[in-house]
Design an enzyme around this catalytic site. Structure first.
Site, PDB file in Angstrom:
ATOM      1  N   CYS A 161      34.937  42.893  44.572  1.00 47.59           N
ATOM      2  CA  CYS A 161      35.624  44.179  44.357  1.00 47.59           C
ATOM      3  C   CYS A 161      34.933  45.299  45.116  1.00 47.59           C
ATOM      4  O   CYS A 161      35.596  46.202  45.652  1.00 47.59           O
ATOM      5  CB  CYS A 161      35.705  44.488  42.866  1.00 47.59           C
ATOM      6  SG  CYS A 161      36.829  43.359  42.014  1.00 47.59           S
ATOM      7  N   ASN A 202      41.855  43.067  34.171  1.00 47.62           N
ATOM      8  CA  ASN A 202      41.726  41.711  34.712  1.00 47.62           C
ATOM      9  C   ASN A 202      42.871  40.831  34.211  1.00 47.62           C
ATOM     10  O   ASN A 202      43.341  40.963  33.073  1.00 47.62           O
ATOM     11  CB  ASN A 202      40.345  41.101  34.419  1.00 47.62           C
ATOM     12  CG  ASN A 202      39.962  41.119  32.967  1.00 47.62           C
ATOM     13  OD1 ASN A 202      40.365  41.984  32.198  1.00 47.62           O
ATOM     14  ND2 ASN A 202      39.166  40.151  32.573  1.00 47.62           N
ATOM     15  N   ILE A 203      43.312  39.950  35.092  1.00 50.79           N
ATOM     16  CA  ILE A 203      44.433  39.045  34.775  1.00 50.79           C
ATOM     17  C   ILE A 203      43.992  37.632  35.144  1.00 50.79           C
ATOM     18  O   ILE A 203      43.791  37.328  36.323  1.00 50.79           O
ATOM     19  CB  ILE A 203      45.698  39.438  35.564  1.00 50.79           C
ATOM     20  CG1 ILE A 203      46.070  40.912  35.290  1.00 50.79           C
ATOM     21  CG2 ILE A 203      46.856  38.505  35.197  1.00 50.79           C
ATOM     22  CD1 ILE A 203      47.167  41.466  36.188  1.00 50.79           C
ATOM     23  N   GLU A 204      43.783  36.818  34.119  1.00 55.43           N
ATOM     24  CA  GLU A 204      43.270  35.459  34.346  1.00 55.43           C
ATOM     25  C   GLU A 204      44.409  34.451  34.485  1.00 55.43           C
ATOM     26  O   GLU A 204      45.578  34.763  34.262  1.00 55.43           O
ATOM     27  CB  GLU A 204      42.327  35.079  33.200  1.00 55.43           C
ATOM     28  CG  GLU A 204      41.138  36.034  33.135  1.00 55.43           C
ATOM     29  CD  GLU A 204      40.084  35.658  32.121  1.00 55.43           C
ATOM     30  OE1 GLU A 204      40.349  34.821  31.236  1.00 55.43           O
ATOM     31  OE2 GLU A 204      38.981  36.224  32.219  1.00 55.43           O
ATOM     32  N   CYS A 234      31.940  43.371  40.480  1.00 58.17           N
ATOM     33  CA  CYS A 234      31.502  42.198  41.241  1.00 58.17           C
ATOM     34  C   CYS A 234      31.504  42.515  42.743  1.00 58.17           C
ATOM     35  O   CYS A 234      32.128  43.475  43.199  1.00 58.17           O
ATOM     36  CB  CYS A 234      32.380  40.985  40.935  1.00 58.17           C
ATOM     37  SG  CYS A 234      33.969  40.994  41.785  1.00 58.17           S
ATOM     38  N   GLU A 251      39.394  45.890  38.925  1.00 55.93           N
ATOM     39  CA  GLU A 251      39.241  46.847  40.031  1.00 55.93           C
ATOM     40  C   GLU A 251      40.238  46.557  41.144  1.00 55.93           C
ATOM     41  O   GLU A 251      40.860  47.450  41.706  1.00 55.93           O
ATOM     42  CB  GLU A 251      37.835  46.752  40.643  1.00 55.93           C
ATOM     43  CG  GLU A 251      36.693  46.985  39.711  1.00 55.93           C
ATOM     44  CD  GLU A 251      36.183  45.685  39.088  1.00 55.93           C
ATOM     45  OE1 GLU A 251      36.992  44.938  38.508  1.00 55.93           O
ATOM     46  OE2 GLU A 251      34.985  45.431  39.182  1.00 55.93           O
ATOM     47  N   CYS A 310      40.326  40.524  39.300  1.00 57.45           N
ATOM     48  CA  CYS A 310      39.535  41.523  38.565  1.00 57.45           C
ATOM     49  C   CYS A 310      40.338  42.820  38.383  1.00 57.45           C
ATOM     50  O   CYS A 310      41.227  43.139  39.174  1.00 57.45           O
ATOM     51  CB  CYS A 310      38.275  41.881  39.338  1.00 57.45           C
ATOM     52  SG  CYS A 310      37.094  40.551  39.509  1.00 57.45           S
TER      53      CYS A 310
END
Ligand code: THU
Length: 129
Positions: A92, A47-49, A89, A60, A58
Site C-alpha cells: 500500500c 479491507n475485503i478478503e 503494509c 488503503e 487492503c
C-alpha cells in the site's frame, strides 16, 4: 471552515466507521482507511478478503483505487485504523508513493494518534526510472 483539530477528529471517526464495513472473515482483522485529496475530497476504504486469500485487498488500496477511478491523483492525508495497532503494509505504501510521495500518514493507534511522512515509512520506494 473546520479547525485543524476538529478536522482530524472527523476523519479519524470516518476511518473507524468505514472499518465496520470490512469483510474480514478469515483474519478477523478489520481495517479502515480515509484518503483526503488535495482538492479536499474524501474517499474511504476497508479491507475485503477472499477465500482465495491472495485476492484480498487492503483498506488503503481500496480508498486509493476508488479515488483514482474518479480522476483524483493527488493526495494529502491517509488515515488508517484497525482492530489492533496497525502500520500500512509495504504494498500500500508503494501504491501511495506512485501518486503522492509527500502524503501524510495518520495512524489511529489504540493509545495515541501518530503522524508520519510516507518517506519515513518507505524511504526507498521502487522506481522504474
Ligand atoms: N490489511 C490492510 O487492510 N491494510 C494493511 O496495510 C495491512 C493488512 C488487511 C489485509 C487483510 O484483510 C488483513 O488486514 C490481515 O492481513
Amino acid at each position: 471552515m473546520l479547525k485543524n483539530q476538529d478536522f482530524y477528529e472527523k476523519i479519524l471517526k470516518m476511518a473507524e466507521d468505514v472499518k465496520n464495513n470490512a469483510y474480514a472473515p478469515y483474519s478477523n482483522f478489520r481495517v479502515g482507511a480515509v484518503l483526503l485529496t488535495k482538492s479536499s475530497k474524501v474517499y474511504t476504504g476497508c479491507n475485503i478478503e477472499n477465500s482465495s486469500y491472495g485476492l484480498t485487498i487492503c483498506a488503503e488500496r481500496v480508498a486509493v483505487f476508488k479515488a483514482v477511478s474518479e480522476g483524483e491523483r493527488e493526495f494529502k492525508i491517509l488515515v488508517l485504523c484497525a482492530d489492533k495497532d496497525v502500520f500500512p503494509c509495504g504494498a500500500c505504501l508503494q501504491v501511495l508513493n506512485e501518486f503522492s510521495p509527500e502524503i501524510e500518514i495518520v495512524l489511529k493507534l489504540k493509545k495515541e494518534v501518530k503522524k508520519f511522512k510516507l518517506k519515513d515509512l518507505l524511504p526507498y520506494a521502487f522506481k522504474l526510472f
